[in-house]
Design an enzyme around this catalytic site. Sequence first.
Site, PDB file in Angstrom:
ATOM      1  N   ASP A 224     -10.632  -8.308   7.244  1.00  0.00           N
ATOM      2  CA  ASP A 224      -9.654  -7.586   6.295  1.00  0.00           C
ATOM      3  C   ASP A 224     -10.119  -8.393   4.899  1.00  0.00           C
ATOM      4  O   ASP A 224      -9.940  -9.371   4.804  1.00  0.00           O
ATOM      5  CB  ASP A 224      -8.332  -7.932   6.751  1.00  0.00           C
ATOM      6  CG  ASP A 224      -7.111  -7.182   6.035  1.00  0.00           C
ATOM      7  OD1 ASP A 224      -7.256  -6.114   6.048  1.00  0.00           O
ATOM      8  OD2 ASP A 224      -6.543  -7.832   5.474  1.00  0.00           O
ATOM      9  N   GLU A 283     -14.305  -4.922   5.440  1.00  0.00           N
ATOM     10  CA  GLU A 283     -13.407  -4.421   4.665  1.00  0.00           C
ATOM     11  C   GLU A 283     -13.538  -4.935   3.070  1.00  0.00           C
ATOM     12  O   GLU A 283     -12.956  -5.715   2.593  1.00  0.00           O
ATOM     13  CB  GLU A 283     -11.932  -4.399   4.919  1.00  0.00           C
ATOM     14  CG  GLU A 283     -11.522  -3.291   4.086  1.00  0.00           C
ATOM     15  CD  GLU A 283      -9.816  -3.516   3.811  1.00  0.00           C
ATOM     16  OE1 GLU A 283      -9.113  -2.886   3.125  1.00  0.00           O
ATOM     17  OE2 GLU A 283      -9.719  -4.902   3.788  1.00  0.00           O
TER      18      GLU A 283
HETATM   19  C1  NOJ Z   1      -6.187  -3.925   4.163  1.00  0.00           C
HETATM   20  C2  NOJ Z   1      -5.612  -3.264   5.455  1.00  0.00           C
HETATM   21  O1  NOJ Z   1      -6.517  -2.247   5.675  1.00  0.00           O
HETATM   22  C3  NOJ Z   1      -4.277  -2.982   4.749  1.00  0.00           C
HETATM   23  O2  NOJ Z   1      -3.419  -2.328   5.745  1.00  0.00           O
HETATM   24  C4  NOJ Z   1      -3.449  -4.172   4.526  1.00  0.00           C
HETATM   25  O3  NOJ Z   1      -2.264  -3.883   4.022  1.00  0.00           O
HETATM   26  C5  NOJ Z   1      -4.084  -5.042   3.491  1.00  0.00           C
HETATM   27  N1  NOJ Z   1      -5.748  -5.172   3.911  1.00  0.00           N
HETATM   28  C6  NOJ Z   1      -3.572  -6.174   3.545  1.00  0.00           C
HETATM   29  O4  NOJ Z   1      -4.121  -7.015   4.758  1.00  0.00           O
END
Ligand code: NOJ
Length: 568
Positions: A224, A283
Amino acid sequence: MTQHITDATTDAITDRDAGRGWWHDAVIYQVYPRSFADADGDGMGDLPGVTARLPHLRDLGVDAVWLSPFYASPQADAGYDVADYRVVDPVFGTLADADALVRRAHELGLRVIVDIVPNHCSDQHEWFRAALADGPASPLRERFHFRPGRGPGGELPPNDWESVFGGPAWTRTTDPDGTPGDWYLHLFAPEQPDFDWEHPAVREEFRSVLRFWLDLGVDGFRVDVAHGLIKAPGLPDVGHGEQVKLLGAAPVPYFDQDGVHEIYRDWRALLDGYDGERIAVAEAWTPTVERSALYLRPDELHQAFNFTYLTTGWDAAALRAVIDRSLAAMNSVAAPATWVLSNHDVVRHTTRFADGDPARGLRRARAATLLMLALPGSAYLYQGEELGLPEVTDLPDEVRQDPAFFRGAGQGSGQPSGQEGTRDGCRVPLPWSGVRPPFGFGPVAGGPSWLPQPAGWADLTVAAQQGDPASTLELYRTALALRRAHPALGAGRDVAWEEAPAGVLAFRRTAAGRTLVVTTNLTGRPVTLPAPGTPLLCSLNSRAPGADLGGPGTDAVLPPDATVWWER
Ligand code: NOJ
Protein backbone atom coordinates in the site's frame (compact mmCIF):
# COMPACT_ATOMS: atom_id res chain seq x y z
CA MET A 1 7.11 -8.86 -33.45
CA THR A 2 7.81 -5.26 -32.43
CA GLN A 3 11.05 -4.97 -30.48
CA HIS A 4 10.99 -2.42 -27.70
CA ILE A 5 14.04 -3.59 -25.85
CA THR A 6 17.59 -2.50 -26.32
CA ASP A 7 20.44 -4.89 -26.97
CA ALA A 8 21.88 -4.10 -23.58
CA THR A 9 18.90 -5.64 -21.81
CA THR A 10 18.10 -8.50 -24.17
CA ASP A 11 20.24 -11.08 -22.44
CA ALA A 12 18.82 -10.36 -19.04
CA ILE A 13 15.30 -10.71 -20.39
CA THR A 14 16.05 -13.96 -22.16
CA ASP A 15 17.57 -15.41 -19.01
CA ARG A 16 14.59 -14.46 -16.99
CA ASP A 17 12.14 -15.74 -19.60
CA ALA A 18 13.70 -19.15 -19.50
CA GLY A 19 12.38 -19.71 -16.00
CA ARG A 20 9.73 -17.03 -15.86
CA GLY A 21 8.03 -16.80 -12.51
CA TRP A 22 4.31 -17.37 -12.17
CA TRP A 23 3.56 -13.67 -11.74
CA HIS A 24 4.68 -12.80 -15.29
CA ASP A 25 1.30 -13.68 -16.78
CA ALA A 26 -0.87 -14.26 -13.71
CA VAL A 27 -4.47 -13.10 -13.50
CA ILE A 28 -4.90 -11.84 -9.96
CA TYR A 29 -8.36 -11.26 -8.45
CA GLN A 30 -8.80 -8.63 -5.76
CA VAL A 31 -11.01 -9.66 -2.87
CA TYR A 32 -12.25 -6.78 -0.74
CA PRO A 33 -13.02 -8.88 2.34
CA ARG A 34 -15.74 -6.75 3.90
CA SER A 35 -17.78 -6.94 0.68
CA PHE A 36 -17.07 -10.42 -0.69
CA ALA A 37 -19.02 -12.92 1.44
CA ASP A 38 -20.34 -12.79 4.99
CA ALA A 39 -20.26 -16.18 6.74
CA ASP A 40 -21.44 -15.11 10.20
CA GLY A 41 -24.35 -12.91 9.16
CA ASP A 42 -23.26 -9.64 10.78
CA GLY A 43 -23.49 -7.76 7.47
CA MET A 44 -19.72 -7.54 7.05
CA GLY A 45 -17.79 -9.95 4.84
CA ASP A 46 -15.20 -12.13 6.58
CA LEU A 47 -12.41 -14.64 5.98
CA PRO A 48 -14.56 -17.77 6.42
CA GLY A 49 -16.88 -16.22 3.82
CA VAL A 50 -13.95 -15.85 1.42
CA THR A 51 -12.81 -19.43 2.04
CA ALA A 52 -16.28 -20.79 1.37
CA ARG A 53 -16.46 -18.93 -1.94
CA LEU A 54 -12.97 -19.80 -3.21
CA PRO A 55 -14.41 -22.37 -5.64
CA HIS A 56 -16.02 -19.44 -7.49
CA LEU A 57 -12.54 -18.09 -8.14
CA ARG A 58 -11.17 -21.46 -9.17
CA ASP A 59 -14.09 -21.84 -11.60
CA LEU A 60 -13.55 -18.32 -12.85
CA GLY A 61 -10.03 -19.36 -13.79
CA VAL A 62 -7.80 -16.85 -12.00
CA ASP A 63 -4.33 -17.69 -10.72
CA ALA A 64 -4.20 -15.78 -7.47
CA VAL A 65 -6.23 -13.81 -4.99
CA TRP A 66 -5.18 -10.50 -3.44
CA LEU A 67 -6.94 -9.73 -0.17
CA SER A 68 -7.34 -6.13 0.98
CA PRO A 69 -6.47 -5.68 4.70
CA PHE A 70 -8.18 -7.84 7.33
CA TYR A 71 -5.91 -6.91 10.23
CA ALA A 72 -6.91 -5.50 13.63
CA SER A 73 -8.18 -2.02 12.85
CA PRO A 74 -10.68 0.58 14.05
CA GLN A 75 -11.77 0.68 10.36
CA ALA A 76 -11.35 4.44 10.00
CA ASP A 77 -10.25 3.70 6.42
CA ALA A 78 -11.80 0.27 5.89
CA GLY A 79 -8.81 -1.54 7.39
CA TYR A 80 -6.05 0.55 5.77
CA ASP A 81 -5.58 1.91 9.30
CA VAL A 82 -3.86 -1.04 10.97
CA ALA A 83 -3.67 -1.26 14.77
CA ASP A 84 -1.88 -4.62 14.85
CA TYR A 85 -0.25 -6.13 11.77
CA ARG A 86 -0.15 -9.64 13.20
CA VAL A 87 -3.75 -9.94 14.37
CA VAL A 88 -6.90 -10.59 12.32
CA ASP A 89 -9.67 -8.14 13.18
CA PRO A 90 -12.52 -9.99 14.93
CA VAL A 91 -14.87 -8.53 12.31
CA PHE A 92 -13.05 -10.68 9.73
CA GLY A 93 -12.28 -13.74 11.87
CA THR A 94 -9.17 -15.16 13.49
CA LEU A 95 -5.63 -16.04 12.58
CA ALA A 96 -6.80 -19.65 12.28
CA ASP A 97 -9.32 -18.45 9.67
CA ALA A 98 -6.52 -16.76 7.72
CA ASP A 99 -4.47 -19.93 7.89
CA ALA A 100 -7.43 -22.02 6.71
CA LEU A 101 -8.04 -19.62 3.83
CA VAL A 102 -4.46 -19.86 2.61
CA ARG A 103 -4.42 -23.64 2.87
CA ARG A 104 -7.75 -24.04 1.06
CA ALA A 105 -6.67 -21.64 -1.68
CA HIS A 106 -3.50 -23.63 -2.22
CA GLU A 107 -5.51 -26.85 -2.42
CA LEU A 108 -7.56 -25.23 -5.17
CA GLY A 109 -4.46 -24.11 -7.04
CA LEU A 110 -4.86 -20.43 -6.11
CA ARG A 111 -2.04 -18.29 -4.70
CA VAL A 112 -2.74 -15.73 -1.99
CA ILE A 113 -1.38 -12.19 -1.80
CA VAL A 114 -2.10 -10.06 1.26
CA ASP A 115 -1.97 -6.31 1.70
CA ILE A 116 0.82 -4.71 3.69
CA VAL A 117 0.31 -1.12 4.82
CA PRO A 118 3.75 0.33 5.62
CA ASN A 119 3.27 4.06 5.03
CA HIS A 120 1.05 4.58 8.04
CA CYS A 121 -0.70 2.71 10.83
CA SER A 122 -3.79 3.40 12.92
CA ASP A 123 -3.75 6.04 15.63
CA GLN A 124 -4.70 3.09 17.85
CA HIS A 125 -1.45 1.22 17.04
CA GLU A 126 0.46 0.74 20.29
CA TRP A 127 3.50 2.65 18.98
CA PHE A 128 1.43 5.72 18.24
CA ARG A 129 -0.51 5.57 21.50
CA ALA A 130 2.76 5.27 23.41
CA ALA A 131 4.27 8.15 21.42
CA LEU A 132 1.35 10.40 22.32
CA ALA A 133 1.26 9.35 25.95
CA ASP A 134 4.99 9.82 26.43
CA GLY A 135 4.85 13.54 25.66
CA PRO A 136 6.62 16.03 23.40
CA ALA A 137 10.30 15.12 23.62
CA SER A 138 9.82 11.37 23.70
CA PRO A 139 12.08 9.24 21.48
CA LEU A 140 8.98 7.12 20.86
CA ARG A 141 7.79 9.98 18.63
CA GLU A 142 10.76 9.54 16.31
CA ARG A 143 9.05 6.58 14.66
CA PHE A 144 6.45 9.04 13.28
CA HIS A 145 6.66 12.59 11.92
CA PHE A 146 5.97 14.90 14.88
CA ARG A 147 6.80 18.59 14.37
CA PRO A 148 6.10 21.88 16.14
CA GLY A 149 3.55 24.07 14.39
CA ARG A 150 4.27 27.33 12.62
CA GLY A 151 3.06 30.74 13.81
CA PRO A 152 3.65 32.40 17.16
CA GLY A 153 1.78 29.79 19.19
CA GLY A 154 2.50 26.88 16.86
CA GLU A 155 -1.12 27.03 15.76
CA LEU A 156 -0.39 26.52 12.05
CA PRO A 157 0.55 23.16 10.50
CA PRO A 158 4.31 22.58 10.04
CA ASN A 159 4.04 22.76 6.24
CA ASP A 160 1.48 23.14 3.46
CA TRP A 161 0.89 19.46 2.68
CA GLU A 162 -2.70 18.41 2.12
CA SER A 163 -4.17 15.01 2.94
CA VAL A 164 -5.26 12.77 0.06
CA PHE A 165 -8.67 12.69 1.73
CA GLY A 166 -8.89 16.49 1.98
CA GLY A 167 -7.84 19.00 4.62
CA PRO A 168 -4.36 19.47 6.08
CA ALA A 169 -2.02 16.46 6.26
CA TRP A 170 -1.26 17.42 9.87
CA THR A 171 -3.19 17.12 13.11
CA ARG A 172 -2.24 18.89 16.31
CA THR A 173 -1.79 16.84 19.46
CA THR A 174 -2.69 17.72 22.99
CA ASP A 175 0.12 17.24 25.48
CA PRO A 176 -0.42 15.02 28.51
CA ASP A 177 -0.86 18.21 30.61
CA GLY A 178 -3.74 19.34 28.39
CA THR A 179 -1.95 22.11 26.45
CA PRO A 180 -1.83 22.15 22.62
CA GLY A 181 1.29 20.34 21.48
CA ASP A 182 3.15 19.26 18.34
CA TRP A 183 1.57 18.18 15.08
CA TYR A 184 1.85 14.76 13.41
CA LEU A 185 1.82 13.95 9.71
CA HIS A 186 -0.87 11.84 8.05
CA LEU A 187 -0.98 11.80 4.26
CA PHE A 188 -4.39 10.15 4.57
CA ALA A 189 -6.92 10.42 7.46
CA PRO A 190 -5.91 11.82 10.88
CA GLU A 191 -6.46 8.27 12.18
CA GLN A 192 -3.55 7.14 9.91
CA PRO A 193 -0.26 8.60 11.23
CA ASP A 194 2.67 8.21 8.81
CA PHE A 195 5.67 6.20 9.97
CA ASP A 196 9.12 7.76 9.70
CA TRP A 197 10.98 5.21 7.61
CA GLU A 198 14.33 6.80 8.41
CA HIS A 199 13.99 5.15 11.84
CA PRO A 200 15.63 1.69 11.96
CA ALA A 201 12.95 0.31 14.29
CA VAL A 202 10.31 0.91 11.60
CA ARG A 203 12.35 -1.01 9.05
CA GLU A 204 12.96 -3.88 11.44
CA GLU A 205 9.32 -4.05 12.45
CA PHE A 206 8.16 -4.42 8.85
CA ARG A 207 10.75 -7.08 8.10
CA SER A 208 9.27 -8.98 11.00
CA VAL A 209 5.69 -8.44 9.80
CA LEU A 210 6.59 -9.67 6.31
CA ARG A 211 8.18 -12.78 7.81
CA PHE A 212 5.12 -13.37 9.98
CA TRP A 213 2.81 -13.67 6.96
CA LEU A 214 5.33 -15.45 4.76
CA ASP A 215 5.75 -18.04 7.50
CA LEU A 216 1.98 -18.49 7.50
CA GLY A 217 2.27 -19.36 3.80
CA VAL A 218 1.15 -16.32 1.82
CA ASP A 219 2.55 -16.00 -1.69
CA GLY A 220 3.20 -12.30 -1.58
CA PHE A 221 2.19 -8.77 -0.71
CA ARG A 222 0.43 -5.83 -2.28
CA VAL A 223 2.35 -2.85 -0.93
CA ASP A 224 0.00 0.00 0.00
CA VAL A 225 1.22 3.51 -0.88
CA ALA A 226 4.59 2.02 -1.88
CA HIS A 227 5.65 5.40 -3.24
CA GLY A 228 5.05 7.26 0.01
CA LEU A 229 7.39 5.81 2.60
CA ILE A 230 10.23 8.30 2.26
CA LYS A 231 9.63 12.03 2.51
CA ALA A 232 12.02 14.71 1.21
CA PRO A 233 14.48 15.83 3.92
CA GLY A 234 13.16 18.75 5.95
CA LEU A 235 9.58 18.13 4.77
CA PRO A 236 9.62 21.18 2.46
CA ASP A 237 6.48 23.00 1.40
CA VAL A 238 4.94 21.92 -1.89
CA GLY A 239 4.50 25.59 -2.61
CA HIS A 240 1.53 25.48 -4.93
CA GLY A 241 -1.05 24.88 -2.22
CA GLU A 242 -2.74 22.05 -4.06
CA GLN A 243 -4.26 18.95 -2.63
CA VAL A 244 -2.21 15.76 -2.97
CA LYS A 245 -2.75 14.18 -6.36
CA LEU A 246 -2.18 10.45 -6.34
CA LEU A 247 -1.35 10.54 -10.02
CA GLY A 248 0.05 13.94 -10.73
CA ALA A 249 2.76 14.81 -13.22
CA ALA A 250 4.62 17.18 -10.90
CA PRO A 251 7.15 15.77 -8.42
CA VAL A 252 6.04 16.26 -4.80
CA PRO A 253 8.16 15.96 -1.64
CA TYR A 254 6.08 13.17 -0.10
CA PHE A 255 5.72 10.71 -3.01
CA ASP A 256 8.10 8.73 -5.20
CA GLN A 257 11.30 9.82 -3.45
CA ASP A 258 14.38 7.88 -4.53
CA GLY A 259 14.97 6.67 -0.97
CA VAL A 260 12.09 4.18 -1.21
CA HIS A 261 14.14 1.90 -3.45
CA GLU A 262 16.58 0.92 -0.74
CA ILE A 263 13.62 -0.41 1.27
CA TYR A 264 12.42 -2.56 -1.61
CA ARG A 265 15.89 -3.96 -2.25
CA ASP A 266 15.89 -5.05 1.36
CA TRP A 267 12.42 -6.60 1.01
CA ARG A 268 13.38 -8.41 -2.18
CA ALA A 269 16.29 -10.10 -0.44
CA LEU A 270 13.91 -11.14 2.32
CA LEU A 271 11.34 -12.51 -0.14
CA ASP A 272 14.00 -14.36 -2.09
CA GLY A 273 15.03 -16.08 1.13
CA TYR A 274 11.74 -18.02 1.00
CA ASP A 275 10.94 -20.83 -1.37
CA GLY A 276 7.88 -20.81 -3.61
CA GLU A 277 8.40 -17.57 -5.58
CA ARG A 278 6.90 -15.07 -3.14
CA ILE A 279 6.23 -11.70 -4.74
CA ALA A 280 5.42 -8.07 -3.99
CA VAL A 281 3.34 -5.69 -6.09
CA ALA A 282 3.65 -1.96 -5.61
CA GLU A 283 0.72 0.38 -5.29
CA ALA A 284 2.79 3.28 -6.55
CA TRP A 285 0.97 6.24 -8.09
CA THR A 286 3.98 7.63 -9.91
CA PRO A 287 3.88 10.44 -12.48
CA THR A 288 4.89 8.11 -15.34
CA VAL A 289 5.14 4.40 -16.13
CA GLU A 290 8.89 4.93 -16.45
CA ARG A 291 9.00 6.00 -12.78
CA SER A 292 6.95 2.90 -11.89
CA ALA A 293 9.51 0.72 -13.68
CA LEU A 294 12.15 1.83 -11.18
CA TYR A 295 10.31 -0.13 -8.47
CA LEU A 296 10.72 -3.25 -10.63
CA ARG A 297 14.43 -3.35 -11.22
CA PRO A 298 15.61 -6.94 -10.86
CA ASP A 299 16.55 -6.53 -7.19
CA GLU A 300 13.35 -4.70 -6.20
CA LEU A 301 9.65 -5.59 -6.40
CA HIS A 302 8.00 -7.93 -8.89
CA GLN A 303 5.09 -5.91 -10.23
CA ALA A 304 3.51 -2.47 -9.98
CA PHE A 305 -0.08 -1.55 -10.73
CA ASN A 306 -0.45 0.27 -14.01
CA PHE A 307 -2.55 3.22 -12.95
CA THR A 308 -1.75 5.08 -16.12
CA TYR A 309 -3.62 2.32 -17.96
CA LEU A 310 -6.48 2.39 -15.46
CA THR A 311 -6.93 6.13 -15.87
CA THR A 312 -6.88 6.05 -19.70
CA GLY A 313 -10.29 6.66 -21.22
CA TRP A 314 -12.14 4.79 -23.96
CA ASP A 315 -9.96 6.17 -26.72
CA ALA A 316 -8.04 4.10 -29.27
CA ALA A 317 -5.03 6.39 -29.71
CA ALA A 318 -4.62 6.94 -25.98
CA LEU A 319 -4.88 3.22 -25.24
CA ARG A 320 -2.38 2.30 -27.93
CA ALA A 321 0.04 4.88 -26.58
CA VAL A 322 -0.22 3.68 -22.99
CA ILE A 323 0.14 0.03 -24.04
CA ASP A 324 3.31 0.79 -26.03
CA ARG A 325 4.77 2.96 -23.34
CA SER A 326 3.98 0.49 -20.56
CA LEU A 327 5.54 -2.43 -22.42
CA ALA A 328 8.64 -0.42 -23.25
CA ALA A 329 9.06 0.73 -19.65
CA MET A 330 8.56 -2.73 -18.15
CA ASN A 331 10.73 -4.45 -20.75
CA SER A 332 13.55 -2.07 -19.88
CA VAL A 333 13.73 -3.67 -16.43
CA ALA A 334 12.67 -7.19 -17.48
CA ALA A 335 9.48 -6.94 -15.45
CA PRO A 336 6.02 -7.98 -16.59
CA ALA A 337 3.59 -5.27 -17.58
CA THR A 338 0.43 -5.27 -15.50
CA TRP A 339 -3.04 -4.13 -16.51
CA VAL A 340 -5.96 -3.13 -14.36
CA LEU A 341 -9.34 -1.51 -14.97
CA SER A 342 -10.96 -1.38 -11.53
CA ASN A 343 -10.17 -1.59 -7.84
CA HIS A 344 -11.68 -0.56 -4.50
CA ASP A 345 -10.52 3.06 -4.89
CA VAL A 346 -11.96 4.01 -8.26
CA VAL A 347 -15.32 4.17 -10.03
CA ARG A 348 -16.01 0.77 -11.61
CA HIS A 349 -15.06 0.73 -15.28
CA THR A 350 -18.57 -0.30 -16.30
CA THR A 351 -19.68 3.12 -15.12
CA ARG A 352 -16.54 5.05 -16.11
CA PHE A 353 -17.02 4.05 -19.73
CA ALA A 354 -20.80 4.54 -19.80
CA ASP A 355 -20.96 8.24 -20.69
CA GLY A 356 -24.39 8.24 -19.10
CA ASP A 357 -25.68 5.07 -20.83
CA PRO A 358 -25.35 1.96 -18.59
CA ALA A 359 -25.82 -0.48 -21.49
CA ARG A 360 -22.99 1.20 -23.39
CA GLY A 361 -20.90 1.13 -20.21
CA LEU A 362 -21.32 -2.62 -19.88
CA ARG A 363 -20.55 -3.24 -23.58
CA ARG A 364 -17.38 -1.19 -23.35
CA ALA A 365 -16.39 -2.75 -20.03
CA ARG A 366 -16.62 -6.22 -21.55
CA ALA A 367 -14.65 -5.09 -24.60
CA ALA A 368 -12.05 -3.45 -22.36
CA THR A 369 -11.68 -6.67 -20.40
CA LEU A 370 -11.03 -8.78 -23.49
CA LEU A 371 -8.51 -6.20 -24.69
CA MET A 372 -6.76 -6.26 -21.31
CA LEU A 373 -6.71 -10.05 -21.03
CA ALA A 374 -5.04 -10.33 -24.44
CA LEU A 375 -2.12 -8.07 -23.55
CA PRO A 376 1.23 -9.55 -22.56
CA GLY A 377 1.80 -9.59 -18.83
CA SER A 378 -0.32 -9.90 -15.73
CA ALA A 379 -3.87 -8.63 -15.20
CA TYR A 380 -5.73 -7.60 -12.07
CA LEU A 381 -9.48 -8.07 -11.70
CA TYR A 382 -11.58 -6.42 -8.99
CA GLN A 383 -14.32 -8.47 -7.38
CA GLY A 384 -17.67 -8.02 -9.06
CA GLU A 385 -16.33 -6.94 -12.43
CA GLU A 386 -16.86 -10.52 -13.58
CA LEU A 387 -20.56 -9.84 -12.92
CA GLY A 388 -20.51 -6.54 -14.81
CA LEU A 389 -21.43 -4.68 -11.63
CA PRO A 390 -21.87 -0.94 -12.08
CA GLU A 391 -20.83 1.69 -9.57
CA VAL A 392 -23.62 2.37 -7.08
CA THR A 393 -24.08 6.10 -7.42
CA ASP A 394 -27.10 6.74 -5.23
CA LEU A 395 -25.98 5.60 -1.78
CA PRO A 396 -27.63 7.72 0.89
CA ASP A 397 -25.19 9.88 2.85
CA GLU A 398 -26.04 8.16 6.14
CA VAL A 399 -24.65 4.79 4.99
CA ARG A 400 -21.39 6.07 3.57
CA GLN A 401 -18.17 5.12 5.31
CA ASP A 402 -15.35 6.35 3.09
CA PRO A 403 -13.26 8.88 5.05
CA ALA A 404 -12.79 10.76 1.79
CA PHE A 405 -16.52 11.50 1.83
CA PHE A 406 -16.36 13.04 5.29
CA ARG A 407 -13.20 15.00 4.58
CA GLY A 408 -14.51 16.22 1.24
CA ALA A 409 -11.79 14.88 -1.07
CA GLY A 410 -13.99 15.86 -3.97
CA GLN A 411 -12.78 16.41 -7.47
CA GLY A 412 -9.06 16.64 -7.92
CA SER A 413 -8.34 13.84 -5.47
CA GLY A 414 -6.69 11.91 -8.27
CA GLN A 415 -9.63 9.49 -8.36
CA PRO A 416 -11.75 9.35 -11.48
CA SER A 417 -14.88 11.30 -10.58
CA GLY A 418 -18.27 9.78 -9.93
CA GLN A 419 -19.35 10.38 -6.37
CA GLU A 420 -17.29 13.48 -5.75
CA GLY A 421 -14.18 11.37 -5.64
CA THR A 422 -15.40 9.05 -2.89
CA ARG A 423 -15.26 5.31 -2.91
CA ASP A 424 -18.22 3.54 -1.29
CA GLY A 425 -19.99 3.00 -4.62
CA CYS A 426 -17.49 0.37 -5.81
CA ARG A 427 -17.48 -1.39 -2.42
CA VAL A 428 -21.10 -2.53 -2.24
CA PRO A 429 -21.27 -6.24 -1.20
CA LEU A 430 -21.38 -8.82 -3.98
CA PRO A 431 -24.64 -10.45 -5.08
CA TRP A 432 -24.32 -14.24 -5.16
CA SER A 433 -27.84 -15.64 -5.44
CA GLY A 434 -31.52 -15.06 -4.74
CA VAL A 435 -33.89 -12.30 -5.68
CA ARG A 436 -33.60 -9.84 -2.80
CA PRO A 437 -30.81 -8.31 -0.72
CA PRO A 438 -28.41 -9.41 0.55
CA PHE A 439 -28.46 -11.76 -2.48
CA GLY A 440 -26.56 -14.53 -0.71
CA PHE A 441 -23.84 -12.17 0.54
CA GLY A 442 -24.83 -13.23 4.06
CA PRO A 443 -26.36 -16.50 5.24
CA VAL A 444 -29.82 -15.13 6.08
CA ALA A 445 -32.39 -13.98 3.50
CA GLY A 446 -33.28 -10.39 4.30
CA GLY A 447 -30.19 -10.13 6.53
CA PRO A 448 -27.89 -7.12 6.74
CA SER A 449 -25.13 -5.88 4.46
CA TRP A 450 -22.86 -3.03 5.54
CA LEU A 451 -23.78 -1.06 2.43
CA PRO A 452 -27.20 -1.56 0.80
CA GLN A 453 -27.31 -3.38 -2.54
CA PRO A 454 -29.56 -2.12 -5.34
CA ALA A 455 -32.73 -4.20 -5.79
CA GLY A 456 -31.88 -4.49 -9.49
CA TRP A 457 -28.89 -6.68 -8.72
CA ALA A 458 -31.14 -9.78 -8.71
CA ASP A 459 -30.26 -10.19 -12.39
CA LEU A 460 -26.54 -9.80 -11.72
CA THR A 461 -26.01 -12.53 -9.13
CA VAL A 462 -23.55 -15.34 -9.78
CA ALA A 463 -26.45 -17.80 -9.75
CA ALA A 464 -28.44 -15.76 -12.27
CA GLN A 465 -25.52 -15.44 -14.70
CA GLN A 466 -24.11 -18.93 -14.43
CA GLY A 467 -24.74 -20.91 -17.61
CA ASP A 468 -26.12 -17.91 -19.53
CA PRO A 469 -23.88 -17.52 -22.59
CA ALA A 470 -24.75 -13.83 -22.85
CA SER A 471 -23.72 -13.12 -19.26
CA THR A 472 -20.62 -11.24 -18.21
CA LEU A 473 -19.69 -14.07 -15.84
CA GLU A 474 -19.60 -16.58 -18.69
CA LEU A 475 -17.61 -14.16 -20.83
CA TYR A 476 -14.96 -13.92 -18.11
CA ARG A 477 -14.90 -17.69 -17.61
CA THR A 478 -14.53 -18.36 -21.32
CA ALA A 479 -11.87 -15.69 -21.73
CA LEU A 480 -9.82 -16.94 -18.78
CA ALA A 481 -10.08 -20.56 -19.93
CA LEU A 482 -8.87 -19.53 -23.40
CA ARG A 483 -6.10 -17.47 -21.85
CA ARG A 484 -4.84 -20.57 -20.07
CA ALA A 485 -5.09 -22.72 -23.17
CA HIS A 486 -3.79 -20.39 -25.89
CA PRO A 487 -0.03 -19.90 -25.94
CA ALA A 488 -0.24 -16.37 -27.40
CA LEU A 489 -2.34 -15.01 -24.53
CA GLY A 490 -0.67 -13.56 -21.47
CA ALA A 491 2.78 -14.75 -22.43
CA GLY A 492 5.43 -12.69 -24.22
CA ARG A 493 6.46 -9.10 -23.84
CA ASP A 494 5.19 -7.28 -26.91
CA VAL A 495 2.35 -6.75 -29.33
CA ALA A 496 2.63 -6.23 -33.09
CA TRP A 497 0.16 -3.60 -34.26
CA GLU A 498 -1.76 -4.30 -37.46
CA GLU A 499 -3.09 -1.70 -39.83
CA ALA A 500 -6.59 -0.68 -38.84
CA PRO A 501 -9.01 2.20 -39.45
CA ALA A 502 -8.82 5.14 -37.04
CA GLY A 503 -10.56 4.27 -33.80
CA VAL A 504 -9.91 0.53 -34.15
CA LEU A 505 -7.13 -1.18 -32.22
CA ALA A 506 -5.73 -4.30 -33.90
CA PHE A 507 -2.68 -6.24 -32.78
CA ARG A 508 -1.15 -9.64 -33.32
CA ARG A 509 0.59 -12.00 -30.97
CA THR A 510 2.31 -15.23 -31.93
CA ALA A 511 3.62 -18.02 -29.73
CA ALA A 512 4.29 -21.72 -30.19
CA GLY A 513 3.27 -21.48 -33.85
CA ARG A 514 -0.15 -19.99 -33.14
CA THR A 515 -1.22 -16.46 -33.93
CA LEU A 516 -3.93 -14.54 -32.20
CA VAL A 517 -5.29 -11.23 -33.51
CA VAL A 518 -7.19 -8.88 -31.27
CA THR A 519 -9.48 -6.13 -32.58
CA THR A 520 -11.29 -3.53 -30.49
CA ASN A 521 -13.70 -1.15 -32.17
CA LEU A 522 -13.83 2.13 -30.26
CA THR A 523 -15.40 4.18 -33.08
CA GLY A 524 -18.98 3.91 -31.83
CA ARG A 525 -20.12 2.55 -35.24
CA PRO A 526 -19.79 -0.76 -37.10
CA VAL A 527 -16.51 -1.03 -39.03
CA THR A 528 -15.97 -3.32 -42.02
CA LEU A 529 -12.54 -4.82 -42.67
CA PRO A 530 -11.07 -8.05 -44.04
CA ALA A 531 -11.62 -10.71 -41.38
CA PRO A 532 -8.29 -11.10 -39.55
CA GLY A 533 -8.90 -14.83 -39.01
CA THR A 534 -11.44 -17.14 -37.47
CA PRO A 535 -13.32 -15.56 -34.57
CA LEU A 536 -12.53 -17.21 -31.24
CA LEU A 537 -14.30 -14.97 -28.80
CA CYS A 538 -16.35 -11.77 -29.03
CA SER A 539 -17.06 -9.54 -26.03
CA LEU A 540 -20.73 -9.28 -27.02
CA ASN A 541 -21.50 -12.99 -26.65
CA SER A 542 -19.02 -15.52 -25.38
CA ARG A 543 -20.68 -18.57 -26.91
CA ALA A 544 -21.46 -17.39 -30.42
CA PRO A 545 -18.48 -15.33 -31.45
CA GLY A 546 -18.73 -16.10 -35.14
CA ALA A 547 -22.41 -15.27 -35.55
CA ASP A 548 -21.94 -12.36 -37.97
CA LEU A 549 -18.23 -11.74 -37.97
CA GLY A 550 -17.27 -13.66 -41.08
CA GLY A 551 -14.02 -15.58 -41.34
CA PRO A 552 -10.85 -15.95 -43.39
CA GLY A 553 -11.25 -14.54 -46.91
CA THR A 554 -14.44 -12.63 -46.13
CA ASP A 555 -15.19 -9.19 -44.77
CA ALA A 556 -15.97 -8.83 -41.09
CA VAL A 557 -18.22 -6.20 -39.63
CA LEU A 558 -16.79 -5.27 -36.25
CA PRO A 559 -19.60 -4.22 -33.92
CA PRO A 560 -19.07 -0.96 -32.02
CA ASP A 561 -17.75 -1.15 -28.45
CA ALA A 562 -16.62 -4.74 -28.93
CA THR A 563 -13.39 -6.72 -28.82
CA VAL A 564 -12.89 -9.87 -30.88
CA TRP A 565 -10.15 -12.46 -30.46
CA TRP A 566 -9.30 -14.11 -33.80
CA GLU A 567 -7.18 -17.16 -34.54
CA ARG A 568 -5.13 -16.59 -37.68
C1 NOJ B 1 -4.48 2.97 -0.98
C2 NOJ B 1 -5.62 2.07 -0.67
O1 NOJ B 1 -5.93 1.34 -1.81
C3 NOJ B 1 -6.74 2.95 -0.20
O2 NOJ B 1 -7.95 2.25 -0.10
C4 NOJ B 1 -6.35 3.57 1.10
O3 NOJ B 1 -7.34 4.48 1.51
C5 NOJ B 1 -5.03 4.31 0.97
N1 NOJ B 1 -4.04 3.58 0.23
C6 NOJ B 1 -4.45 4.59 2.33
O4 NOJ B 1 -4.00 3.41 2.91
